[in-house]
Design a protein around this motif. Structure first.
Motif, PDB file in Angstrom:
ATOM      1  N   PHE A  41      69.647   2.919  34.451  1.00 47.97           N
ATOM      2  CA  PHE A  41      68.605   3.472  35.310  1.00 47.97           C
ATOM      3  C   PHE A  41      67.625   2.359  35.628  1.00 47.97           C
ATOM      4  O   PHE A  41      67.230   1.595  34.747  1.00 47.97           O
ATOM      5  N   THR A  42      67.267   2.248  36.910  1.00 52.88           N
ATOM      6  CA  THR A  42      66.516   1.103  37.370  1.00 52.88           C
ATOM      7  C   THR A  42      65.684   1.457  38.591  1.00 52.88           C
ATOM      8  O   THR A  42      65.818   2.552  39.153  1.00 52.88           O
ATOM      9  N   GLU A  43      64.873   0.531  39.013  1.00 50.07           N
ATOM     10  CA  GLU A  43      64.111   0.639  40.254  1.00 50.07           C
ATOM     11  C   GLU A  43      65.003   0.172  41.392  1.00 50.07           C
ATOM     12  O   GLU A  43      65.765  -0.780  41.255  1.00 50.07           O
ATOM     13  N   GLN A  44      64.935   0.870  42.522  1.00 53.08           N
ATOM     14  CA  GLN A  44      65.659   0.444  43.717  1.00 53.08           C
ATOM     15  C   GLN A  44      64.741   0.611  44.920  1.00 53.08           C
ATOM     16  O   GLN A  44      64.344   1.723  45.242  1.00 53.08           O
ATOM     17  N   SER A  45      64.383  -0.500  45.526  1.00 52.11           N
ATOM     18  CA  SER A  45      63.511  -0.494  46.711  1.00 52.11           C
ATOM     19  C   SER A  45      62.230   0.304  46.479  1.00 52.11           C
ATOM     20  O   SER A  45      61.800   1.066  47.342  1.00 52.11           O
ATOM     21  N   GLY A  46      61.663   0.151  45.318  1.00 57.74           N
ATOM     22  CA  GLY A  46      60.403   0.823  45.006  1.00 57.74           C
ATOM     23  C   GLY A  46      60.542   2.249  44.520  1.00 57.74           C
ATOM     24  O   GLY A  46      59.551   2.912  44.245  1.00 57.74           O
ATOM     25  N   GLY A  47      61.759   2.727  44.390  1.00 62.97           N
ATOM     26  CA  GLY A  47      61.987   4.100  43.924  1.00 62.97           C
ATOM     27  C   GLY A  47      62.897   4.108  42.717  1.00 62.97           C
ATOM     28  O   GLY A  47      63.261   3.073  42.175  1.00 62.97           O
ATOM     29  N   ARG A  48      63.258   5.305  42.311  1.00 62.58           N
ATOM     30  CA  ARG A  48      64.143   5.458  41.160  1.00 62.58           C
ATOM     31  C   ARG A  48      65.593   5.228  41.576  1.00 62.58           C
ATOM     32  O   ARG A  48      65.982   5.534  42.693  1.00 62.58           O
ATOM     33  N   GLY A  49      66.367   4.731  40.627  1.00 60.69           N
ATOM     34  CA  GLY A  49      67.771   4.524  40.909  1.00 60.69           C
ATOM     35  C   GLY A  49      68.608   4.556  39.649  1.00 60.69           C
ATOM     36  O   GLY A  49      68.095   4.480  38.542  1.00 60.69           O
ATOM     37  N   ALA A  50      69.907   4.695  39.863  1.00 60.62           N
ATOM     38  CA  ALA A  50      70.866   4.657  38.768  1.00 60.62           C
ATOM     39  C   ALA A  50      72.087   3.891  39.245  1.00 60.62           C
ATOM     40  O   ALA A  50      72.441   3.937  40.428  1.00 60.62           O
ATOM     41  N   VAL A  51      72.712   3.192  38.322  1.00 58.16           N
ATOM     42  CA  VAL A  51      73.966   2.499  38.578  1.00 58.16           C
ATOM     43  C   VAL A  51      74.918   2.957  37.479  1.00 58.16           C
ATOM     44  O   VAL A  51      74.631   2.782  36.299  1.00 58.16           O
ATOM     45  N   LEU A  52      76.011   3.566  37.897  1.00 58.87           N
ATOM     46  CA  LEU A  52      76.975   4.094  36.943  1.00 58.87           C
ATOM     47  C   LEU A  52      78.335   3.452  37.170  1.00 58.87           C
ATOM     48  O   LEU A  52      78.711   3.197  38.317  1.00 58.87           O
ATOM     49  N   VAL A  53      79.042   3.194  36.094  1.00 56.61           N
ATOM     50  CA  VAL A  53      80.420   2.731  36.165  1.00 56.61           C
ATOM     51  C   VAL A  53      81.277   3.949  35.862  1.00 56.61           C
ATOM     52  O   VAL A  53      81.132   4.574  34.807  1.00 56.61           O
ATOM     53  N   ILE A  54      82.141   4.301  36.819  1.00 58.35           N
ATOM     54  CA  ILE A  54      82.968   5.495  36.675  1.00 58.35           C
ATOM     55  C   ILE A  54      84.430   5.130  36.899  1.00 58.35           C
ATOM     56  O   ILE A  54      84.732   4.066  37.436  1.00 58.35           O
ATOM     57  N   ASN A  55      85.316   6.000  36.479  1.00 60.67           N
ATOM     58  CA  ASN A  55      86.747   5.800  36.696  1.00 60.67           C
ATOM     59  C   ASN A  55      87.296   6.985  37.467  1.00 60.67           C
ATOM     60  O   ASN A  55      87.078   8.134  37.085  1.00 60.67           O
ATOM     61  N   LEU A  56      87.989   6.687  38.561  1.00 70.19           N
ATOM     62  CA  LEU A  56      88.603   7.720  39.392  1.00 70.19           C
ATOM     63  C   LEU A  56      90.113   7.606  39.307  1.00 70.19           C
ATOM     64  O   LEU A  56      90.657   6.510  39.418  1.00 70.19           O
ATOM     65  N   ASP A  57      90.763   8.733  39.132  1.00 70.63           N
ATOM     66  CA  ASP A  57      92.224   8.764  39.204  1.00 70.63           C
ATOM     67  C   ASP A  57      92.676   8.898  40.647  1.00 70.63           C
ATOM     68  O   ASP A  57      93.756   8.442  41.003  1.00 70.63           O
ATOM     69  N   GLU A  58      91.826   9.561  41.468  1.00 67.58           N
ATOM     70  CA  GLU A  58      92.145   9.739  42.882  1.00 67.58           C
ATOM     71  C   GLU A  58      90.857   9.997  43.667  1.00 67.58           C
ATOM     72  O   GLU A  58      89.857  10.434  43.105  1.00 67.58           O
ATOM     73  N   PRO A  59      90.873   9.701  44.967  1.00 69.24           N
ATOM     74  CA  PRO A  59      89.663   9.834  45.786  1.00 69.24           C
ATOM     75  C   PRO A  59      89.073  11.244  45.815  1.00 69.24           C
ATOM     76  O   PRO A  59      87.874  11.401  46.002  1.00 69.24           O
ATOM     77  N   SER A  60      89.893  12.256  45.599  1.00 76.73           N
ATOM     78  CA  SER A  60      89.380  13.631  45.634  1.00 76.73           C
ATOM     79  C   SER A  60      88.363  13.907  44.531  1.00 76.73           C
ATOM     80  O   SER A  60      87.665  14.922  44.563  1.00 76.73           O
ATOM     81  N   GLN A  61      88.219  12.998  43.578  1.00 77.95           N
ATOM     82  CA  GLN A  61      87.229  13.159  42.506  1.00 77.95           C
ATOM     83  C   GLN A  61      85.828  12.717  42.932  1.00 77.95           C
ATOM     84  O   GLN A  61      84.860  12.995  42.231  1.00 77.95           O
ATOM     85  N   ILE A  62      85.707  12.053  44.070  1.00 75.27           N
ATOM     86  CA  ILE A  62      84.402  11.550  44.508  1.00 75.27           C
ATOM     87  C   ILE A  62      83.355  12.659  44.583  1.00 75.27           C
ATOM     88  O   ILE A  62      82.238  12.480  44.072  1.00 75.27           O
ATOM     89  N   PRO A  63      83.638  13.808  45.180  1.00 75.76           N
ATOM     90  CA  PRO A  63      82.603  14.855  45.222  1.00 75.76           C
ATOM     91  C   PRO A  63      82.101  15.286  43.842  1.00 75.76           C
ATOM     92  O   PRO A  63      80.912  15.586  43.686  1.00 75.76           O
ATOM     93  N   ALA A  64      82.971  15.313  42.852  1.00 75.38           N
ATOM     94  CA  ALA A  64      82.535  15.712  41.509  1.00 75.38           C
ATOM     95  C   ALA A  64      81.494  14.755  40.940  1.00 75.38           C
ATOM     96  O   ALA A  64      80.636  15.163  40.143  1.00 75.38           O
ATOM     97  N   PHE A  65      81.534  13.493  41.362  1.00 78.27           N
ATOM     98  CA  PHE A  65      80.547  12.516  40.907  1.00 78.27           C
ATOM     99  C   PHE A  65      79.296  12.514  41.784  1.00 78.27           C
ATOM    100  O   PHE A  65      78.194  12.294  41.296  1.00 78.27           O
ATOM    101  N   ALA A  66      79.453  12.740  43.077  1.00 80.20           N
ATOM    102  CA  ALA A  66      78.321  12.652  44.001  1.00 80.20           C
ATOM    103  C   ALA A  66      77.504  13.942  44.094  1.00 80.20           C
ATOM    104  O   ALA A  66      76.271  13.892  44.161  1.00 80.20           O
ATOM    105  N   GLU A  67      78.158  15.082  44.122  1.00 79.52           N
ATOM    106  CA  GLU A  67      77.451  16.340  44.370  1.00 79.52           C
ATOM    107  C   GLU A  67      76.316  16.645  43.391  1.00 79.52           C
ATOM    108  O   GLU A  67      75.264  17.135  43.810  1.00 79.52           O
ATOM    109  N   PRO A  68      76.466  16.360  42.094  1.00 79.54           N
ATOM    110  CA  PRO A  68      75.317  16.626  41.216  1.00 79.54           C
ATOM    111  C   PRO A  68      74.053  15.879  41.654  1.00 79.54           C
ATOM    112  O   PRO A  68      72.948  16.433  41.624  1.00 79.54           O
ATOM    113  N   TRP A  69      74.217  14.635  42.087  1.00 78.87           N
ATOM    114  CA  TRP A  69      73.074  13.824  42.537  1.00 78.87           C
ATOM    115  C   TRP A  69      72.543  14.338  43.876  1.00 78.87           C
ATOM    116  O   TRP A  69      71.333  14.402  44.091  1.00 78.87           O
TER     117      TRP A  69
END
Length: 101
Positions: A41-69
């Motif tokens: 968790f870090t500052e990004q352009s003067g605001g809050r930010g997060a950088v996460l390292v994730i593992n995807l088995d397939e592109p269809s998993q992208i929404p499961a990672f993005a939608e909560p945010w």
């Protein structure tokens, strides 16, 4: 596939969760559900930010990672493919270099 998930979190509604004391619960739920390999968790352009390292088995998993945010914080998410040094060694750069002289 290893991905870098960059999250830019706007002040609201994050501030509201901080004020009502539920931010820890919300963040814990997202991290528990998505199980990133690493989370920073870090500052990004003067605001809050997060950088996460994730593992995807397939592109269809992208929404499961993005939608909560998106849904909890109205955050912006960017996904980037990343490699560890061992991945780069397997890339065949020597062959590619001679092919594209």
């Amino acid at each position: 596939m290893r991905m870098l998930l960059n999250v830019r979190i706007p002040h609201e509604p994050f501030n509201a969760f901080v004020r009502d004391g539920t931010i820890g619960e919300v963040m814990a739920k997202i991290l528990e559900e998505t199980k990133p390999e690493a989370a920073y968790f870090t500052e990004q352009s003067g605001g809050r930010g997060a950088v996460l390292v994730i593992n995807l088995d397939e592109p269809s998993q992208i929404p499961a990672f993005a939608e909560p945010w998106f849904l909890k914080f109205n955050a912006d998410c960017e996904f980037r493919v990343v490699m560890v040094p061992e991945d780069l060694q397997k890339a065949g750069l020597e062959t590619l270099g001679s092919k594209w002289k």
